[in-house]
Design a protein around this motif. Structure first.
Motif, PDB file in Angstrom:
ATOM      1  N   LYS A  86    -109.389 -14.719  65.209  1.00 19.01           N
ATOM      2  CA  LYS A  86    -107.835 -15.147  64.903  1.00 19.01           C
ATOM      3  C   LYS A  86    -107.167 -15.605  66.011  1.00 19.01           C
ATOM      4  N   ASP A 120    -111.730 -23.430  68.829  1.00 17.34           N
ATOM      5  CA  ASP A 120    -111.614 -24.407  67.517  1.00 17.34           C
ATOM      6  C   ASP A 120    -109.703 -24.428  67.998  1.00 17.34           C
ATOM      7  N   GLY A 121    -109.007 -24.815  69.468  1.00 18.22           N
ATOM      8  CA  GLY A 121    -107.490 -24.656  69.369  1.00 18.22           C
ATOM      9  C   GLY A 121    -106.964 -23.281  69.396  1.00 18.22           C
ATOM     10  N   ARG A 122    -107.337 -21.989  69.309  1.00 15.23           N
ATOM     11  CA  ARG A 122    -106.676 -21.179  69.253  1.00 15.23           C
ATOM     12  C   ARG A 122    -106.578 -20.681  70.979  1.00 15.23           C
ATOM     13  N   ASP A 142    -109.187 -32.716  69.231  1.00 15.56           N
ATOM     14  CA  ASP A 142    -108.140 -33.478  68.572  1.00 15.56           C
ATOM     15  C   ASP A 142    -106.911 -34.384  68.911  1.00 15.56           C
ATOM     16  N   THR A 182     -98.677 -23.646  67.655  1.00 13.21           N
ATOM     17  CA  THR A 182    -100.146 -23.818  67.394  1.00 13.21           C
ATOM     18  C   THR A 182    -101.502 -24.939  66.976  1.00 13.21           C
ATOM     19  N   HIS A 183    -102.232 -24.850  67.875  1.00  6.88           N
ATOM     20  CA  HIS A 183    -102.459 -26.330  68.002  1.00  6.88           C
ATOM     21  C   HIS A 183    -103.009 -26.580  66.076  1.00  6.88           C
ATOM     22  N   ALA A 184    -102.505 -26.310  65.317  1.00  6.50           N
ATOM     23  CA  ALA A 184    -102.696 -26.830  64.163  1.00  6.50           C
ATOM     24  C   ALA A 184    -101.291 -27.577  63.293  1.00  6.50           C
ATOM     25  N   ALA A 185     -99.932 -26.504  64.038  1.00 13.82           N
ATOM     26  CA  ALA A 185     -99.289 -26.981  63.134  1.00 13.82           C
ATOM     27  C   ALA A 185     -98.799 -28.131  64.636  1.00 13.82           C
ATOM     28  N   ARG A 186     -98.649 -28.683  65.486  1.00 12.70           N
ATOM     29  CA  ARG A 186     -98.706 -29.670  66.339  1.00 12.70           C
ATOM     30  C   ARG A 186     -99.595 -30.887  66.088  1.00 12.70           C
ATOM     31  N   VAL A 187    -101.289 -30.387  66.107  1.00 13.50           N
ATOM     32  CA  VAL A 187    -102.105 -31.805  64.882  1.00 13.50           C
ATOM     33  C   VAL A 187    -100.766 -32.463  64.497  1.00 13.50           C
ATOM     34  N   ALA A 188    -100.658 -31.596  63.268  1.00 14.30           N
ATOM     35  CA  ALA A 188    -100.037 -31.536  62.083  1.00 14.30           C
ATOM     36  C   ALA A 188     -98.641 -32.754  62.093  1.00 14.30           C
TER      37      ALA A 188
END
Length: 368
Positions: free
Chosen positions: A76, A106-108, A173, A350-356
Protein backbone atom coordinates in the motif's frame (compact mmCIF):
# COMPACT_ATOMS: atom_id res chain seq x y z
CA UNK A 1 -6.25 6.91 2.64
CA UNK A 2 -6.49 10.12 4.56
CA UNK A 3 -6.42 13.43 2.72
CA UNK A 4 -3.04 14.04 4.42
CA UNK A 5 -0.15 11.70 3.61
CA UNK A 6 2.13 11.01 6.56
CA UNK A 7 5.39 9.17 6.10
CA UNK A 8 9.14 9.05 6.56
CA UNK A 9 12.18 9.87 4.48
CA UNK A 10 15.77 8.75 4.70
CA UNK A 11 19.01 10.34 3.57
CA UNK A 12 20.75 6.97 3.82
CA UNK A 13 23.73 8.12 5.87
CA UNK A 14 26.20 5.58 7.23
CA UNK A 15 27.09 7.07 10.61
CA UNK A 16 28.96 5.63 13.59
CA UNK A 17 26.78 5.07 16.66
CA UNK A 18 28.35 7.47 19.20
CA UNK A 19 27.15 5.37 22.15
CA UNK A 20 29.13 2.23 21.24
CA UNK A 21 31.43 3.17 18.34
CA UNK A 22 29.90 0.66 15.92
CA UNK A 23 29.44 1.59 12.26
CA UNK A 24 27.10 -0.36 9.97
CA UNK A 25 28.50 -1.64 6.69
CA UNK A 26 27.01 -0.34 3.45
CA UNK A 27 25.32 -3.72 3.06
CA UNK A 28 23.75 -3.49 6.53
CA UNK A 29 22.59 0.08 5.92
CA UNK A 30 20.97 -0.78 2.58
CA UNK A 31 19.20 -3.80 4.09
CA UNK A 32 18.13 -1.68 7.08
CA UNK A 33 16.53 0.82 4.68
CA UNK A 34 14.32 -1.97 3.34
CA UNK A 35 13.33 -3.08 6.86
CA UNK A 36 12.47 0.51 7.80
CA UNK A 37 10.28 0.92 4.71
CA UNK A 38 8.44 -2.35 5.42
CA UNK A 39 7.93 -1.29 9.04
CA UNK A 40 6.56 2.06 7.84
CA UNK A 41 3.86 0.22 5.90
CA UNK A 42 3.17 -2.11 8.84
CA UNK A 43 2.46 0.77 11.26
CA UNK A 44 0.14 2.43 8.72
CA UNK A 45 2.25 5.22 7.23
CA UNK A 46 1.39 6.45 3.73
CA UNK A 47 4.81 7.27 2.25
CA UNK A 48 8.40 6.05 2.31
CA UNK A 49 10.98 8.22 0.53
CA UNK A 50 14.71 7.75 -0.05
CA UNK A 51 17.35 10.32 -0.92
CA UNK A 52 19.89 10.12 -3.73
CA UNK A 53 23.57 10.53 -2.92
CA UNK A 54 26.68 9.55 -4.88
CA UNK A 55 29.31 9.88 -2.19
CA UNK A 56 30.31 8.33 1.12
CA UNK A 57 29.04 8.27 3.84
CA UNK A 58 25.70 7.74 2.03
CA UNK A 59 24.33 4.59 0.37
CA UNK A 60 21.30 5.55 -1.76
CA UNK A 61 22.96 6.10 -5.15
CA UNK A 62 20.22 4.18 -6.99
CA UNK A 63 16.78 5.13 -5.63
CA UNK A 64 14.70 3.36 -8.27
CA UNK A 65 16.46 0.04 -7.66
CA UNK A 66 15.84 0.33 -3.92
CA UNK A 67 12.24 1.46 -4.32
CA UNK A 68 11.40 -1.31 -6.79
CA UNK A 69 12.80 -3.89 -4.35
CA UNK A 70 10.74 -2.38 -1.52
CA UNK A 71 7.72 -2.17 -3.82
CA UNK A 72 7.85 -5.93 -4.38
CA UNK A 73 7.60 -6.49 -0.60
CA UNK A 74 4.87 -3.97 0.21
CA UNK A 75 1.27 -3.46 -0.86
CA UNK A 76 0.00 0.00 0.00
CA UNK A 77 2.73 2.46 0.89
CA UNK A 78 3.57 5.17 -1.67
CA UNK A 79 7.25 5.06 -2.65
CA UNK A 80 8.99 8.34 -3.32
CA UNK A 81 12.32 10.10 -3.27
CA UNK A 82 13.51 12.73 -0.86
CA UNK A 83 15.65 13.92 -3.73
CA UNK A 84 16.02 12.86 -7.33
CA UNK A 85 18.88 14.94 -8.69
CA UNK A 86 17.39 16.89 -11.59
CA UNK A 87 20.68 18.72 -12.19
CA UNK A 88 23.14 15.87 -12.63
CA UNK A 89 20.91 13.03 -13.89
CA UNK A 90 19.99 12.93 -17.56
CA UNK A 91 16.26 13.75 -17.84
CA UNK A 92 15.92 10.95 -20.43
CA UNK A 93 17.11 8.43 -17.84
CA UNK A 94 14.88 9.89 -15.12
CA UNK A 95 11.89 9.60 -17.48
CA UNK A 96 12.63 5.93 -18.19
CA UNK A 97 13.59 4.85 -14.68
CA UNK A 98 10.65 6.40 -12.85
CA UNK A 99 8.08 5.41 -15.47
CA UNK A 100 9.36 1.83 -15.13
CA UNK A 101 9.02 2.03 -11.36
CA UNK A 102 5.51 3.44 -11.80
CA UNK A 103 4.49 0.35 -13.82
CA UNK A 104 6.14 -2.10 -11.42
CA UNK A 105 4.34 -0.73 -8.35
CA UNK A 106 1.01 -0.05 -10.10
CA UNK A 107 1.24 3.70 -9.68
CA UNK A 108 2.00 3.91 -5.95
CA UNK A 109 5.00 6.15 -6.41
CA UNK A 110 5.96 9.73 -7.05
CA UNK A 111 9.23 11.63 -6.86
CA UNK A 112 10.77 14.74 -5.43
CA UNK A 113 13.18 16.64 -7.63
CA UNK A 114 16.00 18.67 -6.16
CA UNK A 115 19.51 19.91 -6.83
CA UNK A 116 21.05 18.04 -3.91
CA UNK A 117 23.45 19.70 -1.50
CA UNK A 118 26.74 18.04 -2.46
CA UNK A 119 28.89 20.33 -4.61
CA UNK A 120 31.36 17.68 -5.94
CA UNK A 121 28.54 15.65 -7.53
CA UNK A 122 28.37 18.09 -10.49
CA UNK A 123 31.77 17.35 -12.03
CA UNK A 124 31.32 13.60 -11.38
CA UNK A 125 28.44 13.73 -13.84
CA UNK A 126 30.04 16.22 -16.20
CA UNK A 127 28.04 19.25 -15.03
CA UNK A 128 28.90 22.75 -13.85
CA UNK A 129 27.57 23.73 -10.42
CA UNK A 130 27.46 27.41 -11.35
CA UNK A 131 24.69 26.47 -13.80
CA UNK A 132 22.65 24.58 -11.18
CA UNK A 133 19.45 26.63 -11.43
CA UNK A 134 19.59 26.76 -15.26
CA UNK A 135 20.15 22.98 -15.34
CA UNK A 136 17.18 22.46 -13.01
CA UNK A 137 14.85 24.45 -15.25
CA UNK A 138 16.01 23.06 -18.60
CA UNK A 139 16.15 19.45 -17.42
CA UNK A 140 12.71 19.63 -15.88
CA UNK A 141 11.17 21.15 -18.99
CA UNK A 142 12.59 18.24 -20.97
CA UNK A 143 11.39 15.66 -18.43
CA UNK A 144 7.87 17.08 -18.68
CA UNK A 145 7.96 16.78 -22.47
CA UNK A 146 9.26 13.20 -22.36
CA UNK A 147 6.38 12.17 -20.10
CA UNK A 148 3.64 14.06 -21.90
CA UNK A 149 4.49 13.86 -25.62
CA UNK A 150 4.73 10.58 -27.56
CA UNK A 151 7.40 11.96 -29.91
CA UNK A 152 9.84 14.60 -28.68
CA UNK A 153 11.87 17.06 -30.74
CA UNK A 154 13.96 19.14 -28.41
CA UNK A 155 17.04 21.30 -28.27
CA UNK A 156 18.64 22.92 -25.22
CA UNK A 157 21.87 24.23 -23.82
CA UNK A 158 23.13 21.33 -21.71
CA UNK A 159 22.66 18.10 -23.64
CA UNK A 160 22.54 16.85 -27.22
CA UNK A 161 19.28 17.57 -29.09
CA UNK A 162 16.56 14.93 -29.44
CA UNK A 163 14.88 14.28 -32.78
CA UNK A 164 11.82 12.08 -33.08
CA UNK A 165 12.57 10.55 -29.69
CA UNK A 166 10.04 8.40 -27.78
CA UNK A 167 10.61 7.70 -24.09
CA UNK A 168 9.79 4.13 -23.05
CA UNK A 169 7.87 2.94 -21.21
CA UNK A 170 5.18 5.61 -21.46
CA UNK A 171 3.74 6.59 -18.07
CA UNK A 172 1.20 4.20 -16.54
CA UNK A 173 -2.38 4.94 -17.71
CA UNK A 174 -0.96 7.91 -19.64
CA UNK A 175 -0.53 9.87 -16.39
CA UNK A 176 3.03 10.84 -15.46
CA UNK A 177 4.29 10.34 -11.91
CA UNK A 178 3.40 13.24 -9.62
CA UNK A 179 6.38 15.54 -9.04
CA UNK A 180 7.29 17.40 -5.88
CA UNK A 181 10.03 20.02 -6.02
CA UNK A 182 12.17 19.93 -2.90
CA UNK A 183 14.05 22.95 -1.69
CA UNK A 184 15.79 24.52 1.24
CA UNK A 185 16.33 28.03 -0.08
CA UNK A 186 15.75 28.65 -3.81
CA UNK A 187 12.81 30.81 -5.00
CA UNK A 188 13.37 29.63 -8.61
CA UNK A 189 12.36 26.12 -7.53
CA UNK A 190 9.12 27.43 -6.02
CA UNK A 191 8.47 29.27 -9.28
CA UNK A 192 9.03 26.10 -11.33
CA UNK A 193 6.69 24.05 -9.11
CA UNK A 194 4.03 26.76 -9.32
CA UNK A 195 4.28 27.10 -13.11
CA UNK A 196 3.61 23.39 -13.67
CA UNK A 197 1.08 23.04 -10.85
CA UNK A 198 3.36 20.53 -9.14
CA UNK A 199 3.90 19.91 -5.44
CA UNK A 200 6.35 21.95 -3.39
CA UNK A 201 8.24 20.27 -0.56
CA UNK A 202 9.89 22.48 2.05
CA UNK A 203 12.54 20.45 3.81
CA UNK A 204 11.71 22.22 7.08
CA UNK A 205 14.51 20.66 9.09
CA UNK A 206 17.44 23.00 9.63
CA UNK A 207 15.97 26.47 9.53
CA UNK A 208 13.50 28.47 11.59
CA UNK A 209 9.88 28.41 10.40
CA UNK A 210 9.98 32.05 9.20
CA UNK A 211 12.34 31.03 6.39
CA UNK A 212 9.92 28.38 5.10
CA UNK A 213 6.82 30.53 5.63
CA UNK A 214 8.30 33.00 3.10
CA UNK A 215 9.12 30.30 0.53
CA UNK A 216 5.79 28.46 0.87
CA UNK A 217 3.77 31.68 0.66
CA UNK A 218 5.70 32.69 -2.46
CA UNK A 219 4.94 29.28 -4.04
CA UNK A 220 1.25 29.52 -3.10
CA UNK A 221 0.96 33.00 -4.66
CA UNK A 222 2.67 31.88 -7.88
CA UNK A 223 0.56 28.70 -8.05
CA UNK A 224 -2.54 30.91 -8.06
CA UNK A 225 -0.92 33.34 -10.51
CA UNK A 226 -0.53 30.50 -13.05
CA UNK A 227 -4.21 29.62 -12.76
CA UNK A 228 -4.04 26.29 -10.93
CA UNK A 229 -6.36 27.34 -8.09
CA UNK A 230 -6.35 29.54 -5.01
CA UNK A 231 -3.15 29.92 -2.95
CA UNK A 232 -4.74 27.64 -0.33
CA UNK A 233 -5.16 24.89 -2.94
CA UNK A 234 -1.45 24.64 -3.77
CA UNK A 235 0.12 21.25 -2.98
CA UNK A 236 2.60 21.56 -0.10
CA UNK A 237 4.77 18.99 1.68
CA UNK A 238 6.87 19.46 4.80
CA UNK A 239 9.78 17.70 6.41
CA UNK A 240 10.20 17.25 10.13
CA UNK A 241 12.06 15.13 12.63
CA UNK A 242 11.57 13.70 16.06
CA UNK A 243 12.91 11.33 18.65
CA UNK A 244 10.39 10.04 21.16
CA UNK A 245 10.01 7.81 24.15
CA UNK A 246 6.97 7.33 26.39
CA UNK A 247 8.71 9.55 28.95
CA UNK A 248 10.05 12.80 27.46
CA UNK A 249 13.14 12.92 29.72
CA UNK A 250 14.11 9.43 28.52
CA UNK A 251 13.91 10.69 24.93
CA UNK A 252 16.15 13.67 25.74
CA UNK A 253 18.75 11.54 27.52
CA UNK A 254 18.83 8.84 24.85
CA UNK A 255 18.95 11.16 21.83
CA UNK A 256 21.48 13.68 23.16
CA UNK A 257 24.68 11.76 22.20
CA UNK A 258 23.27 11.19 18.71
CA UNK A 259 22.36 14.86 18.34
CA UNK A 260 25.70 16.09 19.67
CA UNK A 261 27.67 13.96 17.21
CA UNK A 262 25.37 14.02 14.17
CA UNK A 263 27.24 14.95 10.97
CA UNK A 264 24.46 17.36 9.99
CA UNK A 265 24.07 19.43 13.13
CA UNK A 266 26.39 18.04 15.78
CA UNK A 267 29.02 20.27 17.38
CA UNK A 268 26.79 23.30 16.75
CA UNK A 269 23.85 24.68 18.76
CA UNK A 270 22.68 22.79 21.83
CA UNK A 271 19.84 20.31 21.37
CA UNK A 272 17.59 22.59 23.43
CA UNK A 273 18.32 25.60 21.19
CA UNK A 274 17.92 23.54 18.05
CA UNK A 275 14.56 22.06 19.10
CA UNK A 276 13.33 25.55 19.97
CA UNK A 277 14.37 27.06 16.62
CA UNK A 278 13.56 24.20 14.22
CA UNK A 279 10.87 21.50 13.97
CA UNK A 280 13.04 18.86 15.70
CA UNK A 281 10.98 17.48 18.61
CA UNK A 282 12.63 15.32 21.28
CA UNK A 283 10.09 14.16 23.82
CA UNK A 284 6.92 12.17 24.37
CA UNK A 285 4.52 11.01 21.63
CA UNK A 286 2.05 13.68 22.83
CA UNK A 287 4.67 16.41 22.36
CA UNK A 288 5.46 15.19 18.84
CA UNK A 289 1.74 15.10 18.02
CA UNK A 290 1.12 18.65 19.28
CA UNK A 291 4.21 20.08 17.59
CA UNK A 292 3.34 18.48 14.24
CA UNK A 293 -0.29 19.60 14.31
CA UNK A 294 0.93 23.18 14.85
CA UNK A 295 2.79 23.19 11.50
CA UNK A 296 -0.44 23.99 9.66
CA UNK A 297 -0.86 27.13 11.78
CA UNK A 298 2.30 28.56 10.20
CA UNK A 299 2.29 27.08 6.71
CA UNK A 300 -1.43 26.63 5.95
CA UNK A 301 -3.18 23.32 5.31
CA UNK A 302 -0.88 20.98 3.46
CA UNK A 303 -0.83 17.53 1.89
CA UNK A 304 2.26 15.59 2.93
CA UNK A 305 4.26 15.33 6.16
CA UNK A 306 7.50 13.34 6.09
CA UNK A 307 9.74 12.72 9.10
CA UNK A 308 13.44 11.90 9.21
CA UNK A 309 13.90 9.12 11.79
CA UNK A 310 16.84 6.93 10.73
CA UNK A 311 19.93 9.11 10.82
CA UNK A 312 22.86 10.11 13.05
CA UNK A 313 23.87 6.51 13.76
CA UNK A 314 20.63 5.43 15.46
CA UNK A 315 20.55 1.61 15.47
CA UNK A 316 17.91 -0.16 13.39
CA UNK A 317 16.16 -1.51 16.51
CA UNK A 318 15.72 2.06 17.82
CA UNK A 319 14.40 3.32 14.48
CA UNK A 320 11.81 0.53 14.36
CA UNK A 321 10.75 1.44 17.92
CA UNK A 322 10.36 5.07 16.78
CA UNK A 323 8.04 3.90 14.00
CA UNK A 324 5.94 1.89 16.47
CA UNK A 325 5.53 5.02 18.60
CA UNK A 326 4.64 7.07 15.52
CA UNK A 327 2.08 4.39 14.61
CA UNK A 328 0.41 4.89 17.99
CA UNK A 329 -0.24 8.62 17.45
CA UNK A 330 -0.90 8.28 13.71
CA UNK A 331 -4.72 7.86 13.85
CA UNK A 332 -5.07 10.97 16.04
CA UNK A 333 -2.67 12.97 13.87
CA UNK A 334 -4.63 12.04 10.73
CA UNK A 335 -8.01 12.76 12.28
CA UNK A 336 -6.89 16.16 13.59
CA UNK A 337 -5.36 17.21 10.27
CA UNK A 338 -8.48 16.07 8.39
CA UNK A 339 -10.83 17.79 10.84
CA UNK A 340 -9.24 21.19 10.30
CA UNK A 341 -8.86 20.96 6.52
CA UNK A 342 -11.38 23.13 4.62
CA UNK A 343 -13.44 21.35 1.96
CA UNK A 344 -11.80 23.25 -0.92
CA UNK A 345 -8.24 22.23 0.03
CA UNK A 346 -7.30 19.27 -2.17
CA UNK A 347 -6.31 15.85 -0.85
CA UNK A 348 -2.77 14.59 -1.24
CA UNK A 349 -2.15 13.43 -4.82
CA UNK A 350 -2.39 9.73 -5.68
CA UNK A 351 -2.10 8.02 -9.04
CA UNK A 352 -5.69 6.72 -8.92
CA UNK A 353 -7.07 10.18 -8.10
CA UNK A 354 -5.05 11.80 -10.89
CA UNK A 355 -6.21 9.22 -13.45
CA UNK A 356 -9.83 9.81 -12.33
CA UNK A 357 -9.40 13.60 -12.61
CA UNK A 358 -7.93 13.25 -16.11
CA UNK A 359 -10.81 10.98 -17.20
CA UNK A 360 -13.41 13.34 -15.71
CA UNK A 361 -11.85 16.27 -17.58
CA UNK A 362 -11.92 14.30 -20.85
CA UNK A 363 -15.59 13.35 -20.31
CA UNK A 364 -16.38 17.01 -19.69
CA UNK A 365 -14.63 18.01 -22.92
CA UNK A 366 -16.64 15.45 -24.90
CA UNK A 367 -19.88 16.70 -23.29
CA UNK A 368 -19.06 20.28 -24.29
Amino acid sequence: MSSMQIGIFTVGDVTTDPTNGSTPTEHERIKATVEIAKKAEEVGLDVFATGEHHNPPFVPSSPTTTLAYIGAQTEKIILSTSTTLITTNDPVKIAEDYATLQHLVDGRMDLMLGRGNTAPVYPWFGKDISKAVELTIENYQLLQKLWSEPVVNWEGKFRTPLQGYTSTPAPLDGVAPFVWHGTIRTPEVAELAAFYGDGYFANNIFWPKEHYIRLINFYRQRYAHYGHGTPEQAIVGLGGQFFMRKNSQDAVNEFRPYFDNAPVYGHGPSMEDFTEQTPLTVGSPQQVLERTLAFADYFGDYQRQLFLVDHAGLPLKTVLEQLDLLGEILPTMRAEFDARRPADVPDAPTHAARVAARDAALTEEVAV
